[in-house]
Design a protein around this motif. Structure first.
Motif, PDB file in Angstrom:
ATOM      1  N   PRO A 237      33.964  23.245   5.524  1.00  0.00           N
ATOM      2  CA  PRO A 237      32.944  22.194   5.561  1.00  0.00           C
ATOM      3  C   PRO A 237      33.237  21.172   6.659  1.00  0.00           C
ATOM      4  O   PRO A 237      34.335  20.641   6.757  1.00  0.00           O
ATOM      5  N   GLY A 238      32.263  20.940   7.509  1.00  0.00           N
ATOM      6  CA  GLY A 238      32.415  19.993   8.602  1.00  0.00           C
ATOM      7  C   GLY A 238      32.937  20.606   9.883  1.00  0.00           C
ATOM      8  O   GLY A 238      32.921  19.975  10.923  1.00  0.00           O
ATOM      9  N   ALA A 239      33.430  21.856   9.812  1.00  0.00           N
ATOM     10  CA  ALA A 239      33.922  22.508  11.029  1.00  0.00           C
ATOM     11  C   ALA A 239      32.746  22.822  11.940  1.00  0.00           C
ATOM     12  O   ALA A 239      31.605  22.932  11.498  1.00  0.00           O
ATOM     13  N   MET A 240      33.030  22.960  13.214  1.00  0.00           N
ATOM     14  CA  MET A 240      31.976  23.303  14.158  1.00  0.00           C
ATOM     15  C   MET A 240      32.509  24.267  15.195  1.00  0.00           C
ATOM     16  O   MET A 240      33.679  24.250  15.530  1.00  0.00           O
ATOM     17  N   VAL A 241      31.617  25.110  15.665  1.00  0.00           N
ATOM     18  CA  VAL A 241      31.915  26.064  16.719  1.00  0.00           C
ATOM     19  C   VAL A 241      30.941  25.783  17.841  1.00  0.00           C
ATOM     20  O   VAL A 241      29.751  25.557  17.597  1.00  0.00           O
TER      21      VAL A 241
ATOM     22  N   ASP B 222      38.941  19.347   8.231  1.00  0.00           N
ATOM     23  CA  ASP B 222      39.401  19.160   6.855  1.00  0.00           C
ATOM     24  C   ASP B 222      39.729  17.701   6.536  1.00  0.00           C
ATOM     25  O   ASP B 222      39.487  17.234   5.444  1.00  0.00           O
ATOM     26  N   LYS B 223      40.305  16.986   7.507  1.00  0.00           N
ATOM     27  CA  LYS B 223      40.754  15.617   7.266  1.00  0.00           C
ATOM     28  C   LYS B 223      39.820  14.567   7.857  1.00  0.00           C
ATOM     29  O   LYS B 223      40.132  13.383   7.814  1.00  0.00           O
ATOM     30  N   SER B 224      38.695  14.985   8.404  1.00  0.00           N
ATOM     31  CA  SER B 224      37.804  14.037   9.065  1.00  0.00           C
ATOM     32  C   SER B 224      37.065  13.135   8.089  1.00  0.00           C
ATOM     33  O   SER B 224      36.544  12.103   8.469  1.00  0.00           O
ATOM     34  N   GLY B 225      37.004  13.535   6.832  1.00  0.00           N
ATOM     35  CA  GLY B 225      36.313  12.741   5.833  1.00  0.00           C
ATOM     36  C   GLY B 225      34.916  13.237   5.522  1.00  0.00           C
ATOM     37  O   GLY B 225      34.294  12.767   4.575  1.00  0.00           O
ATOM     38  N   VAL B 226      34.402  14.197   6.292  1.00  0.00           N
ATOM     39  CA  VAL B 226      33.015  14.635   6.079  1.00  0.00           C
ATOM     40  C   VAL B 226      32.869  15.675   4.987  1.00  0.00           C
ATOM     41  O   VAL B 226      31.785  15.821   4.421  1.00  0.00           O
ATOM     42  N   GLN B 227      33.920  16.419   4.677  1.00  0.00           N
ATOM     43  CA  GLN B 227      33.784  17.560   3.783  1.00  0.00           C
ATOM     44  C   GLN B 227      33.293  17.174   2.390  1.00  0.00           C
ATOM     45  O   GLN B 227      32.574  17.946   1.759  1.00  0.00           O
ATOM     46  N   ASP B 228      33.623  15.990   1.912  1.00  0.00           N
ATOM     47  CA  ASP B 228      33.165  15.562   0.590  1.00  0.00           C
ATOM     48  C   ASP B 228      31.732  15.039   0.599  1.00  0.00           C
ATOM     49  O   ASP B 228      31.123  14.856  -0.443  1.00  0.00           O
ATOM     50  N   TYR B 229      31.213  14.792   1.801  1.00  0.00           N
ATOM     51  CA  TYR B 229      29.888  14.194   1.946  1.00  0.00           C
ATOM     52  C   TYR B 229      29.066  14.971   2.973  1.00  0.00           C
ATOM     53  O   TYR B 229      28.299  14.397   3.728  1.00  0.00           O
ATOM     54  N   ILE B 230      29.213  16.277   3.013  1.00  0.00           N
ATOM     55  CA  ILE B 230      28.697  17.077   4.112  1.00  0.00           C
ATOM     56  C   ILE B 230      27.187  16.932   4.299  1.00  0.00           C
ATOM     57  O   ILE B 230      26.713  16.795   5.436  1.00  0.00           O
ATOM     58  N   GLN B 231      26.412  16.939   3.229  1.00  0.00           N
ATOM     59  CA  GLN B 231      24.956  16.816   3.377  1.00  0.00           C
ATOM     60  C   GLN B 231      24.576  15.456   3.954  1.00  0.00           C
ATOM     61  O   GLN B 231      23.729  15.353   4.842  1.00  0.00           O
ATOM     62  N   GLN B 232      25.218  14.406   3.457  1.00  0.00           N
ATOM     63  CA  GLN B 232      24.936  13.065   3.991  1.00  0.00           C
ATOM     64  C   GLN B 232      25.427  12.954   5.430  1.00  0.00           C
ATOM     65  O   GLN B 232      24.789  12.307   6.262  1.00  0.00           O
ATOM     66  N   HIS B 233      26.542  13.585   5.748  1.00  0.00           N
ATOM     67  CA  HIS B 233      27.060  13.608   7.121  1.00  0.00           C
ATOM     68  C   HIS B 233      26.013  14.180   8.074  1.00  0.00           C
ATOM     69  O   HIS B 233      25.732  13.602   9.117  1.00  0.00           O
ATOM     70  N   PHE B 234      25.438  15.331   7.711  1.00  0.00           N
ATOM     71  CA  PHE B 234      24.430  15.946   8.579  1.00  0.00           C
ATOM     72  C   PHE B 234      23.205  15.050   8.712  1.00  0.00           C
ATOM     73  O   PHE B 234      22.659  14.893   9.804  1.00  0.00           O
ATOM     74  N   LYS B 235      22.766  14.447   7.621  1.00  0.00           N
ATOM     75  CA  LYS B 235      21.609  13.552   7.670  1.00  0.00           C
ATOM     76  C   LYS B 235      21.911  12.355   8.568  1.00  0.00           C
ATOM     77  O   LYS B 235      21.113  11.988   9.429  1.00  0.00           O
ATOM     78  N   ASN B 236      23.070  11.735   8.371  1.00  0.00           N
ATOM     79  CA  ASN B 236      23.437  10.569   9.170  1.00  0.00           C
ATOM     80  C   ASN B 236      23.607  10.930  10.641  1.00  0.00           C
ATOM     81  O   ASN B 236      23.248  10.146  11.525  1.00  0.00           O
ATOM     82  N   HIS B 237      24.183  12.104  10.895  1.00  0.00           N
ATOM     83  CA  HIS B 237      24.392  12.543  12.274  1.00  0.00           C
ATOM     84  C   HIS B 237      23.053  12.633  13.011  1.00  0.00           C
ATOM     85  O   HIS B 237      22.943  12.215  14.155  1.00  0.00           O
ATOM     86  N   ASP B 238      22.047  13.160  12.330  1.00  0.00           N
ATOM     87  CA  ASP B 238      20.712  13.221  12.938  1.00  0.00           C
ATOM     88  C   ASP B 238      20.111  11.824  13.082  1.00  0.00           C
ATOM     89  O   ASP B 238      19.482  11.511  14.086  1.00  0.00           O
ATOM     90  N   ASP B 239      20.325  10.973  12.092  1.00  0.00           N
ATOM     91  CA  ASP B 239      19.722   9.641  12.070  1.00  0.00           C
ATOM     92  C   ASP B 239      20.363   8.683  13.076  1.00  0.00           C
ATOM     93  O   ASP B 239      19.698   7.772  13.580  1.00  0.00           O
ATOM     94  N   ILE B 240      21.646   8.879  13.379  1.00  0.00           N
ATOM     95  CA  ILE B 240      22.342   7.917  14.231  1.00  0.00           C
ATOM     96  C   ILE B 240      21.732   7.851  15.634  1.00  0.00           C
ATOM     97  O   ILE B 240      21.713   6.799  16.270  1.00  0.00           O
ATOM     98  N   LYS B 241      21.179   8.956  16.100  1.00  0.00           N
ATOM     99  CA  LYS B 241      20.521   8.955  17.417  1.00  0.00           C
ATOM    100  C   LYS B 241      19.320   8.011  17.408  1.00  0.00           C
ATOM    101  O   LYS B 241      19.104   7.272  18.380  1.00  0.00           O
ATOM    102  N   ASN B 242      18.550   8.016  16.333  1.00  0.00           N
ATOM    103  CA  ASN B 242      17.417   7.091  16.212  1.00  0.00           C
ATOM    104  C   ASN B 242      17.893   5.649  16.117  1.00  0.00           C
ATOM    105  O   ASN B 242      17.288   4.750  16.698  1.00  0.00           O
ATOM    106  N   LYS B 243      18.958   5.442  15.370  1.00  0.00           N
ATOM    107  CA  LYS B 243      19.506   4.085  15.237  1.00  0.00           C
ATOM    108  C   LYS B 243      19.978   3.563  16.597  1.00  0.00           C
ATOM    109  O   LYS B 243      19.774   2.390  16.924  1.00  0.00           O
ATOM    110  N   ILE B 244      20.616   4.422  17.384  1.00  0.00           N
ATOM    111  CA  ILE B 244      21.077   4.019  18.719  1.00  0.00           C
ATOM    112  C   ILE B 244      19.880   3.698  19.609  1.00  0.00           C
ATOM    113  O   ILE B 244      19.865   2.674  20.308  1.00  0.00           O
ATOM    114  N   ARG B 245      18.880   4.550  19.594  1.00  0.00           N
ATOM    115  CA  ARG B 245      17.676   4.311  20.397  1.00  0.00           C
ATOM    116  C   ARG B 245      17.027   2.983  20.003  1.00  0.00           C
ATOM    117  O   ARG B 245      16.632   2.186  20.858  1.00  0.00           O
TER     118      ARG B 245
END
Length: 193
Positions: free
Chosen positions: A173-177, A30-53
């Motif tokens: 939004p943003g929670a994970m199991v 809830d307080k992580s900051g992702v809930q207001d930007y959830i779609q962009q969070h998921f996109k960035n999360h996938d993209d960050i692996k490529n950026k690191i590589r």
């Protein structure tokens, strides 16, 4: 009339209910900051692996440190939210790691994070003026992967709520199991960060 669970929901229910009791955890965000930007969070999360590589392949070690710091920062936010939801989280990384230490992060991980942060600050603010060398930055960037794995592994095993029934799950939004042992094993063996 309520909606039927999606196939993804049913898969999650099966994971939680068929795993050994205590092996799955839910982490709120809830307080992580992702809930207001959830779609962009998921996109960035996938993209960050490529950026690191790309940063690794291009020997861009300051970029690599910055990207890995963002992943560690995110997990420290998850840790604090799930251990001490009542506190107001600090945004600056040095203060964030102190808050995590005060919330129970082990001293040995805290010390490594503090050293990593000091190296990051020296890299960003001191390379051009000569207070650090690019070789020192490279060593810090390369060792940051094991620190990232150690930090995330600790957080995954020591925070969040143990869940063993679909009745314990709630939308957030943003929670994970996750099934923690499998997640940590995959992180250690296949870390793309």
């Amino acid at each position: 009339m309520s909606e039927s669970p999606s196939e993804m929901d049913l898969e999650l229910y099966r994971l939680v209910e068929n795993s050994p009791r205590g092996s799955c955890r839910m982490f709120t965000a809830d307080k992580s900051g992702v809930q207001d930007y959830i779609q962009q969070h998921f996109k960035n999360h996938d993209d960050i692996k490529n950026k690191i590589r790309n940063a690794i392949n291009s020997n861009c070690f300051i970029e690599l440190i910055s990207l890995r710091l963002q992943i560690i920062d995110y997990w420290l936010r998850i840790f604090l939210e799930n251990i001490t939801p009542e506190i107001k989280r600090d945004r600056e990384f040095g203060r964030l790691i102190k808050q995590a230490k005060n919330a129970g992060l082990p001293q040995q991980i805290y010390k490594k994070l503090e050293d990593f942060n000091n190296t990051r600050i020296a890299a960003i603010h001191g390379f051009a003026i000569g207070t650090t060398s690019y070789e020192q930055i490279q060593r810090a960037a390369e060792s940051s992967k094991s620190l990232l794995i150690e930090t995330i592994t600790y957080i995954a095993n020591n925070s969040g709520e143990i869940v063993y029934s679909r009745d314990h799950l709630h939308a957030n939004p943003g929670a994970m199991v996750m099934e923690v042992a499998g997640f940590c094993r995959n992180l250690a063996e296949n870390c793309e960060y």
